[in-house]
Motif scaffolding. Structure first.
Motif, PDB file in Angstrom:
ATOM      1  N   TRP A 230      -0.679   4.440 -10.195  1.00 31.00           N
ATOM      2  CA  TRP A 230      -1.704   5.092  -9.396  1.00 31.00           C
ATOM      3  C   TRP A 230      -2.214   4.128  -8.321  1.00 31.00           C
ATOM      4  O   TRP A 230      -2.134   2.917  -8.462  1.00 31.00           O
ATOM      5  CB  TRP A 230      -2.876   5.514 -10.270  1.00 31.00           C
ATOM      6  N   SER A 231      -2.786   4.696  -7.292  1.00 25.09           N
ATOM      7  CA  SER A 231      -3.317   3.905  -6.183  1.00 25.09           C
ATOM      8  C   SER A 231      -4.767   4.292  -5.936  1.00 25.09           C
ATOM      9  O   SER A 231      -5.183   5.406  -6.241  1.00 25.09           O
ATOM     10  CB  SER A 231      -2.478   4.173  -4.927  1.00 25.09           C
ATOM     11  N   ILE A 232      -5.547   3.344  -5.405  1.00 23.01           N
ATOM     12  CA  ILE A 232      -6.867   3.732  -4.920  1.00 23.01           C
ATOM     13  C   ILE A 232      -6.670   4.505  -3.621  1.00 23.01           C
ATOM     14  O   ILE A 232      -5.658   4.357  -2.945  1.00 23.01           O
ATOM     15  CB  ILE A 232      -7.790   2.511  -4.730  1.00 23.01           C
ATOM     16  N   ASN A 233      -7.620   5.353  -3.272  1.00 22.51           N
ATOM     17  CA  ASN A 233      -7.393   6.288  -2.174  1.00 22.51           C
ATOM     18  C   ASN A 233      -7.566   5.629  -0.801  1.00 22.51           C
ATOM     19  O   ASN A 233      -8.096   4.521  -0.680  1.00 22.51           O
ATOM     20  CB  ASN A 233      -8.312   7.508  -2.312  1.00 22.51           C
ATOM     21  N   SER A 234      -7.104   6.314   0.213  1.00 23.68           N
ATOM     22  CA  SER A 234      -7.063   5.760   1.570  1.00 23.68           C
ATOM     23  C   SER A 234      -8.449   5.442   2.130  1.00 23.68           C
ATOM     24  O   SER A 234      -8.596   4.521   2.941  1.00 23.68           O
ATOM     25  CB  SER A 234      -6.338   6.733   2.507  1.00 23.68           C
ATOM     26  N   GLU A 235      -9.484   6.180   1.704  1.00 28.92           N
ATOM     27  CA  GLU A 235     -10.844   5.902   2.198  1.00 28.92           C
ATOM     28  C   GLU A 235     -11.299   4.511   1.774  1.00 28.92           C
ATOM     29  O   GLU A 235     -11.966   3.805   2.538  1.00 28.92           O
ATOM     30  CB  GLU A 235     -11.814   6.959   1.658  1.00 28.92           C
ATOM     31  N   VAL A 236     -10.958   4.114   0.553  1.00 29.14           N
ATOM     32  CA  VAL A 236     -11.331   2.779   0.080  1.00 29.14           C
ATOM     33  C   VAL A 236     -10.598   1.714   0.878  1.00 29.14           C
ATOM     34  O   VAL A 236     -11.196   0.716   1.314  1.00 29.14           O
ATOM     35  CB  VAL A 236     -11.018   2.631  -1.424  1.00 29.14           C
ATOM     36  N   PHE A 237      -9.311   1.926   1.103  1.00 29.86           N
ATOM     37  CA  PHE A 237      -8.534   0.964   1.886  1.00 29.86           C
ATOM     38  C   PHE A 237      -9.098   0.824   3.302  1.00 29.86           C
ATOM     39  O   PHE A 237      -9.141  -0.279   3.859  1.00 29.86           O
ATOM     40  CB  PHE A 237      -7.073   1.386   1.952  1.00 29.86           C
ATOM     41  N   ASP A 238      -9.520   1.927   3.893  1.00 31.52           N
ATOM     42  CA  ASP A 238     -10.097   1.872   5.247  1.00 31.52           C
ATOM     43  C   ASP A 238     -11.346   1.000   5.281  1.00 31.52           C
ATOM     44  O   ASP A 238     -11.558   0.228   6.229  1.00 31.52           O
ATOM     45  CB  ASP A 238     -10.434   3.286   5.734  1.00 31.52           C
ATOM     46  N   ILE A 239     -12.176   1.111   4.251  1.00 31.57           N
ATOM     47  CA  ILE A 239     -13.398   0.302   4.173  1.00 31.57           C
ATOM     48  C   ILE A 239     -13.050  -1.180   4.032  1.00 31.57           C
ATOM     49  O   ILE A 239     -13.645  -2.046   4.701  1.00 31.57           O
ATOM     50  CB  ILE A 239     -14.275   0.767   2.991  1.00 31.57           C
ATOM     51  N   LEU A 240     -12.092  -1.483   3.177  1.00 33.87           N
ATOM     52  CA  LEU A 240     -11.705  -2.878   2.959  1.00 33.87           C
ATOM     53  C   LEU A 240     -11.118  -3.500   4.217  1.00 33.87           C
ATOM     54  O   LEU A 240     -11.379  -4.678   4.523  1.00 33.87           O
ATOM     55  CB  LEU A 240     -10.692  -2.962   1.808  1.00 33.87           C
ATOM     56  N   LYS A 241     -10.328  -2.729   4.943  1.00 27.64           N
ATOM     57  CA  LYS A 241      -9.760  -3.242   6.196  1.00 27.64           C
ATOM     58  C   LYS A 241     -10.834  -3.443   7.251  1.00 27.64           C
ATOM     59  O   LYS A 241     -10.868  -4.463   7.945  1.00 27.64           O
ATOM     60  CB  LYS A 241      -8.686  -2.270   6.711  1.00 27.64           C
ATOM     61  N   GLN A 242     -11.721  -2.466   7.394  1.00 29.08           N
ATOM     62  CA  GLN A 242     -12.712  -2.501   8.463  1.00 29.08           C
ATOM     63  C   GLN A 242     -13.746  -3.605   8.274  1.00 29.08           C
ATOM     64  O   GLN A 242     -14.100  -4.312   9.226  1.00 29.08           O
ATOM     65  CB  GLN A 242     -13.412  -1.141   8.544  1.00 29.08           C
ATOM     66  N   HIS A 243     -14.228  -3.772   7.053  1.00 27.72           N
ATOM     67  CA  HIS A 243     -15.340  -4.700   6.819  1.00 27.72           C
ATOM     68  C   HIS A 243     -14.913  -6.068   6.303  1.00 27.72           C
ATOM     69  O   HIS A 243     -15.606  -7.063   6.556  1.00 27.72           O
ATOM     70  CB  HIS A 243     -16.343  -4.073   5.840  1.00 27.72           C
ATOM     71  N   LEU A 244     -13.796  -6.130   5.582  1.00 27.50           N
ATOM     72  CA  LEU A 244     -13.415  -7.398   4.958  1.00 27.50           C
ATOM     73  C   LEU A 244     -12.075  -7.935   5.466  1.00 27.50           C
ATOM     74  O   LEU A 244     -11.589  -8.956   4.974  1.00 27.50           O
ATOM     75  CB  LEU A 244     -13.349  -7.221   3.432  1.00 27.50           C
ATOM     76  N   ASP A 245     -11.483  -7.254   6.454  1.00 29.07           N
ATOM     77  CA  ASP A 245     -10.205  -7.689   7.042  1.00 29.07           C
ATOM     78  C   ASP A 245      -9.107  -7.832   5.987  1.00 29.07           C
ATOM     79  O   ASP A 245      -8.248  -8.727   6.079  1.00 29.07           O
ATOM     80  CB  ASP A 245     -10.373  -9.026   7.792  1.00 29.07           C
ATOM     81  N   ILE A 246      -9.132  -6.958   4.994  1.00 29.69           N
ATOM     82  CA  ILE A 246      -8.089  -6.975   3.956  1.00 29.69           C
ATOM     83  C   ILE A 246      -6.926  -6.109   4.411  1.00 29.69           C
ATOM     84  O   ILE A 246      -7.086  -4.908   4.629  1.00 29.69           O
ATOM     85  CB  ILE A 246      -8.653  -6.484   2.610  1.00 29.69           C
ATOM     86  N   ASN A 247      -5.769  -6.720   4.562  1.00 24.07           N
ATOM     87  CA  ASN A 247      -4.594  -5.986   5.025  1.00 24.07           C
ATOM     88  C   ASN A 247      -3.347  -6.327   4.205  1.00 24.07           C
ATOM     89  O   ASN A 247      -2.227  -6.138   4.655  1.00 24.07           O
ATOM     90  CB  ASN A 247      -4.335  -6.268   6.512  1.00 24.07           C
ATOM     91  N   THR A 248      -3.569  -6.835   2.981  1.00 23.34           N
ATOM     92  CA  THR A 248      -2.462  -7.158   2.090  1.00 23.34           C
ATOM     93  C   THR A 248      -2.735  -6.542   0.725  1.00 23.34           C
ATOM     94  O   THR A 248      -3.861  -6.629   0.214  1.00 23.34           O
ATOM     95  CB  THR A 248      -2.289  -8.678   1.953  1.00 23.34           C
ATOM     96  N   GLU A 249      -1.699  -5.950   0.156  1.00 25.67           N
ATOM     97  CA  GLU A 249      -1.819  -5.227  -1.111  1.00 25.67           C
ATOM     98  C   GLU A 249      -0.829  -5.813  -2.115  1.00 25.67           C
ATOM     99  O   GLU A 249       0.337  -6.023  -1.790  1.00 25.67           O
ATOM    100  CB  GLU A 249      -1.519  -3.746  -0.851  1.00 25.67           C
ATOM    101  N   LEU A 250      -1.295  -6.071  -3.330  1.00 18.06           N
ATOM    102  CA  LEU A 250      -0.428  -6.575  -4.383  1.00 18.06           C
ATOM    103  C   LEU A 250      -0.044  -5.444  -5.331  1.00 18.06           C
ATOM    104  O   LEU A 250      -0.779  -4.488  -5.502  1.00 18.06           O
ATOM    105  CB  LEU A 250      -1.120  -7.686  -5.179  1.00 18.06           C
ATOM    106  N   PHE A 251       1.111  -5.571  -5.960  1.00 19.09           N
ATOM    107  CA  PHE A 251       1.587  -4.609  -6.953  1.00 19.09           C
ATOM    108  C   PHE A 251       1.766  -3.209  -6.380  1.00 19.09           C
ATOM    109  O   PHE A 251       1.488  -2.212  -7.039  1.00 19.09           O
ATOM    110  CB  PHE A 251       0.649  -4.561  -8.163  1.00 19.09           C
ATOM    111  N   ALA A 252       2.210  -3.125  -5.150  1.00 23.82           N
ATOM    112  CA  ALA A 252       2.524  -1.833  -4.551  1.00 23.82           C
ATOM    113  C   ALA A 252       4.027  -1.592  -4.679  1.00 23.82           C
ATOM    114  O   ALA A 252       4.746  -2.350  -5.342  1.00 23.82           O
ATOM    115  CB  ALA A 252       2.095  -1.812  -3.087  1.00 23.82           C
ATOM    116  N   SER A 253       4.518  -0.545  -4.066  1.00 17.83           N
ATOM    117  CA  SER A 253       5.954  -0.270  -4.036  1.00 17.83           C
ATOM    118  C   SER A 253       6.274   0.357  -2.687  1.00 17.83           C
ATOM    119  O   SER A 253       5.365   0.795  -1.967  1.00 17.83           O
ATOM    120  CB  SER A 253       6.348   0.680  -5.167  1.00 17.83           C
TER     121      SER A 253
END
Length: 413
Positions: A230-253
């Motif tokens: 399972w993955s966290i949803n795209s809204e959470v990823f958008d927040i992490l990118k916008q505010h914390l400059d997170i653009n790398t994901e571990l354990f994806a496929s």
């Protein structure tokens, strides 16, 4: 799966080393499912046990081999524990561990050799894996078949990676041929390309389809394509990118990655944009990241030590570094190790039945029947950035919450 659904089919033209390995792996999985399903009448649980066993093996093969020194004592006691907890009685099938051992020993070395061969992209791969590809409506066939949407997704990501590499090669200088006039050069080039270009395209398409097939097979073999990641949803990823400059994901496929940069299970996933296997490459991480590891208890414990190594290395080099880690439990050694570290910044608790995960394979939202704990860690540079947004944790909680317009998509697991 409905009979009208279009599938992609692969057929081997001849017997070879890789096809023999794939057949062994398929028989291994069939053995496990048939024997376990006789006692555990829950397809989801059987698949979950299988997936956790295989993921442990792929991540830590030295730790997770079924048997050691030919002694009938399993090294992967989590497999026994999981089976027993779900009602499997080993006295009713006293030979299952012996049979799993035989398959495991036959497959292990061949599997690792094959993955190395794919990762190094040897030309010999085209000789070992010569296959025919076609698509049709689903029917009762013994050939390797997969959802055409998964095939098209890998096809697009493979071509995206090739296009990036091609753009990087455009500036390579080529010495002009001074022995012929420009008209002669153009003529010769055109004639040559009419034959060689077709050969090159065919060869490249064959290599591409080989890699796509093997990737489809590996992930189907593990079980991730059956709802196990399972993955966290795209809204959470958008927040992490916008505010914390997170653009790398571990354990994806290659099937479920959300961010531009990601690590996955296989080195060969690099053909589809991955940075390769996390456990082999994690010390190269130099930027803030998000991680939602497979929900496997002992993996979280080992993973926590790796996270702290990443933070230490980057902090010593005076880089900004931080991470957002998703935990499904608090009673885990890895959780306590991260929460008690000097890098701990904040913890966010998501209550069960009030937040959801995303299953991209089925395009559905999955209501969580357990609490989720999100740990925020980082050095002082990352901490200052996080504290600039006092309501950021509230925004993350809201993004995780079940929205009214998604109620129709929810399914209980």
């Amino acid at each position: 799966m409905e009979n009208s659904e279009e599938q992609i089919f692969f057929r081997f033209q001849s017997n070879n080393e890789i096809s023999e390995l794939l057949n062994q792996i398929m028989l291994f999985k069939q053995l496990f499912f048939e024997r376990v399903s006789k006692q555990i009448d829950d397809d989801y649980e059987v698949n979950n046990i299988w997936s956790q066993f295989i993921i442990r093996y792929l991540q830590y093969p030295d730790y997770c081999l079924l048997f050691k020194n030919q002694i009938q004592i399993t090294a992967d006691y989590y497999l026994l524990q999981h089976l027993t907890k779900k009602g499997f009685d080993f006295q009713k099938d006293s030979f299952i561990l012996r049979d799993l051992e035989l398959f495991n020993n036959n497959i292990s070395s061949k599997f690792n050799h094959t993955m190395e061969k794919i990762a190094t992209d040897q030309e010999g791969l085209s000789q070992d894996l010569n296959l025919i590809i076609y698509q049709q409506k689903l029917n009762n066939t013994d050939e390797y078949q997969y959802n055409i949407c998964d095939y098209n997704m890998l096809l697009k990501r493979y071509k995206d990676v090739q296009n990036v590499q091609s753009d990087n090669d455009k500036f390579v200088y080529q010495e002009p041929n001074q022995q012929f006039s420009q008209e002669e050069k153009d003529k010769d080039f055109t004639i040559a390309n009419q034959s060689s270009q077709e050969i090159n395209n065919t060869h490249n398409d064959m290599k591409m389809n080989q890699k796509i097939f093997l990737t489809l097979f590996w992930y189907n073999y593990i079980g991730i394509q059956n709802g196990q990641q399972w993955s966290i949803n795209s809204e959470v990823f958008d927040i992490l990118k916008q505010h914390l400059d997170i653009n790398t994901e571990l354990f994806a496929s290659p099937f479920n990655r959300n961010l531009e940069n990601y690590f996955s299970l296989f080195e060969s996933d690099k053909y589809f944009g991955s940075f390769g296997n996390f456990n082999k490459n994690y010390l190269n991480i130099q930027q803030s990241f998000q991680a939602n590891p497979p929900f496997i208890d002992n993996l979280f414990t080992h993973f926590a030590s790796q996270i702290l190594q990443i933070l230490d290395i980057n902090n010593q080099k005076n880089r900004e570094i931080g991470c957002v880690i998703v935990f499904p439990w608090q009673d885990n050694q890895g959780y306590y190790q991260l929460q008690s570290s000097d890098y701990f910044i904040d913890e966010i608790e998501l209550l069960k039945n009030a937040h959801y995960y995303t299953d991209q394979n089925s395009c559905s939202s999955i209501k969580s029947k357990f609490n989720t704990y999100i740990l925020i860690l980082g050095n002082n540079y990352f901490k200052e950035k996080y504290l600039q947004f006092p309501y950021l944790s509230d925004s993350i909680v809201e993004a995780f919450q079940i929205k009214k317009d998604k109620i129709q998509m929810l399914k209980q697991i």
